[in-house]
Design a protein around this motif. Structure first.
Motif, short mmCIF file in Angstrom:
data_model
loop_
_atom_site.label_atom_id
_atom_site.label_comp_id
_atom_site.label_asym_id
_atom_site.label_seq_id
_atom_site.Cartn_x
_atom_site.Cartn_y
_atom_site.Cartn_z
N ARG A 191 55.52 133.69 30.90
CA ARG A 191 54.80 132.39 30.16
C ARG A 191 54.93 132.85 28.79
NH1 ARG A 191 48.81 132.12 30.31
NH2 ARG A 191 48.07 131.62 27.75
N VAL A 192 55.27 134.21 28.33
CA VAL A 192 56.44 133.86 26.85
C VAL A 192 57.44 133.07 26.67
CG1 VAL A 192 57.50 134.90 25.37
CG2 VAL A 192 55.92 136.15 26.24
N LEU A 193 58.09 132.80 27.37
CA LEU A 193 59.49 131.72 28.15
C LEU A 193 59.19 130.83 28.18
CD1 LEU A 193 62.00 133.78 30.47
CD2 LEU A 193 61.94 133.53 28.11
N ARG A 194 58.21 130.11 29.14
CA ARG A 194 57.51 128.80 29.22
C ARG A 194 57.37 128.44 27.62
NH1 ARG A 194 53.04 127.88 33.96
NH2 ARG A 194 53.78 126.15 33.12
N GLY A 195 56.00 129.26 27.39
CA GLY A 195 55.81 129.13 25.74
C GLY A 195 57.00 128.22 24.56
N ILE A 196 57.52 129.06 24.44
CA ILE A 196 59.00 128.98 23.42
C ILE A 196 59.53 128.11 23.92
CG2 ILE A 196 61.06 129.69 23.10
CD1 ILE A 196 60.55 132.55 23.59
N TRP A 197 60.22 127.34 25.45
CA TRP A 197 60.27 126.42 25.76
C TRP A 197 59.45 125.26 26.08
CZ3 TRP A 197 62.18 123.76 31.09
CH2 TRP A 197 63.94 124.14 31.51
N HIS A 438 93.55 110.50 43.21
CA HIS A 438 94.28 111.49 42.78
C HIS A 438 93.39 111.61 41.39
CE1 HIS A 438 97.51 111.07 44.85
NE2 HIS A 438 96.97 109.20 44.84
N THR A 439 92.19 111.35 41.12
CA THR A 439 91.42 111.98 39.47
C THR A 439 90.47 112.52 40.47
OG1 THR A 439 91.81 109.66 38.49
CG2 THR A 439 89.89 111.10 37.54
N VAL A 440 90.42 113.89 39.39
CA VAL A 440 88.82 115.19 39.68
C VAL A 440 88.15 115.18 39.06
CG1 VAL A 440 88.50 117.28 40.73
CG2 VAL A 440 89.81 116.09 42.27
N VAL A 441 86.84 114.98 38.62
CA VAL A 441 86.05 115.64 37.63
C VAL A 441 85.51 116.37 38.10
CG1 VAL A 441 84.53 114.50 35.67
CG2 VAL A 441 86.24 113.00 36.82
N VAL A 442 84.98 117.19 37.04
CA VAL A 442 84.33 118.90 37.33
C VAL A 442 83.63 118.61 36.14
CG1 VAL A 442 83.89 121.73 38.00
CG2 VAL A 442 86.40 119.82 38.50
N LEU A 443 82.09 119.09 36.46
CA LEU A 443 81.53 118.92 35.21
C LEU A 443 80.40 120.30 35.47
CD1 LEU A 443 79.82 115.57 35.30
CD2 LEU A 443 81.96 116.22 33.23
N GLY A 444 80.41 120.83 34.40
CA GLY A 444 79.65 122.34 34.32
C GLY A 444 78.57 122.50 33.03
N LEU A 445 77.84 121.99 33.34
CA LEU A 445 76.50 122.03 32.61
C LEU A 445 75.18 122.88 32.02
CD1 LEU A 445 77.24 118.95 32.77
CD2 LEU A 445 76.83 118.97 29.74
N GLY A 446 75.08 123.56 31.08
CA GLY A 446 73.85 123.97 31.48
C GLY A 446 73.57 125.10 30.58
N ALA A 447 74.40 126.09 29.96
CA ALA A 447 74.03 127.33 29.70
C ALA A 447 73.61 127.61 27.83
CB ALA A 447 75.59 127.87 29.54
N HIS A 448 74.86 126.18 26.93
CA HIS A 448 74.66 125.68 25.63
C HIS A 448 73.27 124.94 25.15
CE1 HIS A 448 77.85 127.55 23.88
NE2 HIS A 448 78.36 126.66 25.91
N PHE A 449 71.86 124.42 27.00
CA PHE A 449 71.08 124.03 26.85
C PHE A 449 69.79 124.89 26.47
CE2 PHE A 449 74.05 121.47 27.71
CZ PHE A 449 73.36 119.80 25.88
N THR A 450 69.49 125.62 26.84
CA THR A 450 68.63 126.65 27.07
C THR A 450 67.77 127.46 25.39
OG1 THR A 450 69.73 129.03 27.26
CG2 THR A 450 69.87 127.67 29.56
N THR A 451 68.73 127.10 24.69
CA THR A 451 67.73 127.15 23.39
C THR A 451 67.02 126.29 23.17
OG1 THR A 451 69.70 126.91 22.96
CG2 THR A 451 68.85 129.28 22.45
N SER A 495 67.37 132.47 29.19
CA SER A 495 66.92 133.25 30.52
C SER A 495 67.39 133.01 31.96
CB SER A 495 65.43 134.05 30.20
OG SER A 495 64.62 133.76 31.67
N ASP A 496 67.47 133.79 32.70
CA ASP A 496 67.79 132.61 34.04
C ASP A 496 66.53 132.33 34.38
OD1 ASP A 496 70.20 134.30 35.04
OD2 ASP A 496 69.66 135.85 36.11
N TRP A 497 65.15 132.50 34.12
CA TRP A 497 64.61 131.58 34.20
C TRP A 497 64.37 129.87 33.43
CZ3 TRP A 497 60.57 128.65 31.11
CH2 TRP A 497 59.80 127.69 32.03
#
Length: 554
Positions: A191-197, A438-451, A495-497
């Motif tokens: 509930r605290v995390l949801r309120g902050i988000w 011959h082109t491979v694109v890998v995208l990894g996002l998330g960790a910097h958007f939890t704030t 948070s993992d949440w």
């Protein structure tokens, strides 16, 4: 006045050069041409950009050709639904406790288990005084482990929203299996995390470094919203013309806005009360519940000791089952396709031969680049004289024509001091790729958007999804792989949440595109290993092997 002067000059030139035969029509022609010039001048004045706001290069048409986000992603209320916690969070003793919460077999009479079957359990959430909870919303993690077999699979948790949870585990290996349950966050902490988000526009800020011609520097606060810079009435704004996203910095005392040269992390804000901090404290977070079920023995089925992966080769667009896979002997076995093991240097080189791999995202994706660099001796990193933490990084293997790129996504990015010129948006990078087999694109996002609230990440996904769709439209043979965010963070800033919600958005954004997913969330939550935002080599090796299974499916 400028239009009138232009009109007069043009009239004199026209009069001097016009033949007498067309003299009756000269004023008619002058009026027409003069009007055109006036319109052009007006257009230039209206559309000319503010010289105080430096803009990146203009967008490439390819990145603007895709449609909007899928309908599922636009409905954030439905997509990010989480059972509410009634009341005002109350006393700490009334919150869910990892010491008193219990679980037991759903069918206590079941005496035998067979490979390919399932195990079900009932979890009862209790408060610190042992009283059963009457609402849901806790964040639990359930695993079925085979410690002697180095095996593990995540369990499915169904919140019945009355204080009880149904746990389901597939039986995927023969031999001993043991249920393990953790309380990541109580419903009161969620509930605290949801309120902050929901209520906080951000929980961190950033530093912008401005430099004048003589080397003099001024440092100000920057963020995703001008109201967060501390100088809401006087800000510099920067628009990424490829993605449409905006970035804001407080206006420096003396230097102009176009002198921004550096970026770094700023401060973590205090956004919780003492009571909220107690709910999120380490002694109540990520704690294993007391053992509720004795180890079971899973019998072989038709003399088989392991559920095998599907025979179909790994390819983009395959459905993602739950669970997406499991570990056995520390090897990840996909349940969506026939994943391969690349256990030798030669097998990795053979797979990557002739490929250019573009990795764009955060440091958990940089770990993939580092794993390949460290595992393959002939893959040589090139010194591009950049900030290592943000890149760009490049490694090459000239004999087999292999090129590996990694670079961090653009702001918001928590990093050391890094040049702004190195912070390219993912949309900009994708727009510059021709693509191909011959082109491979890998995208990894998330960790910097939890704030930040989810709307910030949704906006980022909107631009990236459009760019991916455009890339696949102009060259369908391009392989695009999405790495989901992994477990690790347990604080109010990451948070993992939060990460669980970010992964919901990632899946929804690319659900209708022909891309591949690497479920790093499940791959980091299937074994009894310490949670780290940067997983250990065992996890990274299996993540990279699954990536290579899409590059070289057979």
């Amino acid at each position: 006045m400028r239009v009138l002067i232009t009109h007069q000059m043009f009239s004199k030139q026209l009069q001097a050069s016009t033949d007498l035969f067309i003299r009756p029509f000269r004023w008619h022609m002058i009026v027409i041409v003069g009007s055109v010039i006036a319109i052009c001048i007006l257009y230039i004045r209206v559309s000319w950009p503010n010289s105080m706001v430096p803009l990146p290069p203009q967008p490439r048409p390819a990145c603007k050709s895709s449609g909007s986000l899928p309908k599922e992603l636009s409905d954030l209320t439905h997509l990010l639904h989480w059972p509410p916690t009634p009341g005002d969070a109350g006393e700490l003793l009334a919150s869910t406790s990892p010491q008193t919460s219990t679980y037991h077999l759903r069918d206590r009479s079941q005496a035998s288990y067979t490979l390919g079957g399932s195990l079900e359990a009932i979890l009862v959430a209790r408060d610190h005084q042992g009283r059963p909870k009457t609402c849901g919303g806790d964040l639990f993690r359930a695993q079925l482990l085979g410690p002697h077999l180095k095996a593990g699979v995540p369990g499915d948790i169904q919140d019945l929203e009355n204080g009880t949870y149904l746990l389901s585990f597939p039986l995927l290996w023969a031999g001993q299996a043991q249920v393990r349950v953790q309380l990541i966050h109580s419903s009161e902490a969620v509930r605290v995390l949801r309120g902050i988000w929901r209520d906080q526009w951000a929980t961190v800020d950033f530093m912008g470094y401005f430099r004048g011609p003589t080397g003099y520097e001024e440092i100000v606060t920057c963020n995703v919203n001008p109201l967060l810079t501390g100088e809401e009435e006087s800000t510099c704004h920067y628009k990424d013309e490829d993605s449409g996203e905006l970035w804001f910095c407080a206006r420096p005392p003396t230097l102009p806005c176009n002198s921004l040269v550096g970026h770094s992390s700023g401060h973590y804000w205090n956004v919780t009360t003492p009571h909220e901090e107690a709910l999120l404290a380490w002694n109540l977070t990520d704690k294993v519940l007391p053992q509720g079920i004795s180890p079971i023995w899973v019998a072989k089925e038709s003399n088989k000791s392991l559920v095998l992966s599907p025979r179909q080769p790994c390819h983009p667009g395959i459905p993602g089952p739950k669970p997406s896979g499991f570990y056995h002997q520390d090897v990840w076995h996909s349940l969506s396709c026939s994943g391969r093991s690349f256990s030798t240097v030669d097998s990795i080189l053979g797979c990557l031969a002739g490929h250019v791999v573009h990795m764009m995202g955060d440091s958990t994706l940089r770990q993939w680049w580092e794993y390949l660099r460290d595992t393959v001796p002939s893959l040589k990193p090139m010194d591009l004289h950049t900030t290592y933490q943000t890149g760009p990084l490049m490694a090459v293997e000239t004999a087999r024509g292999i090129v590996l790129h990694w670079r961090a996504h653009s702001w918001p990015l928590r990093s050391l001091h890094t040049p702004v010129a190195s912070l390219h948006s993912v949309v900009r990078e994708l727009g510059g790729l021709a693509g191909g087999p011959h082109t491979v694109v890998v995208l990894g996002l998330g960790a910097h958007f939890t704030t930040f609230p989810p709307s910030v990440f949704v906006q980022r996904l909107a631009g990236i999804r459009a760019a991916v769709a455009a890339l696949l439209a102009r060259e369908p043979r391009t392989l695009v792989v999405i790495k989901l965010a992994n477990t690790g963070y347990k604080s109010v800033y990451g948070s993992d949440w939060f990460t669980l919600q970010v992964n919901r958005l990632l899946r929804a954004a690319f659900a209708d595109l022909r891309v591949a997913f690497v479920d790093a969330w499940e791959m980091t939550s299937s074994l009894a290993l310490p949670d780290r935002i940067h997983p250990g080599r065992l996890i990274v090796r299996n993540e990279v092997n699954f990536l290579l299974s899409f590059i070289c499916p057979i």
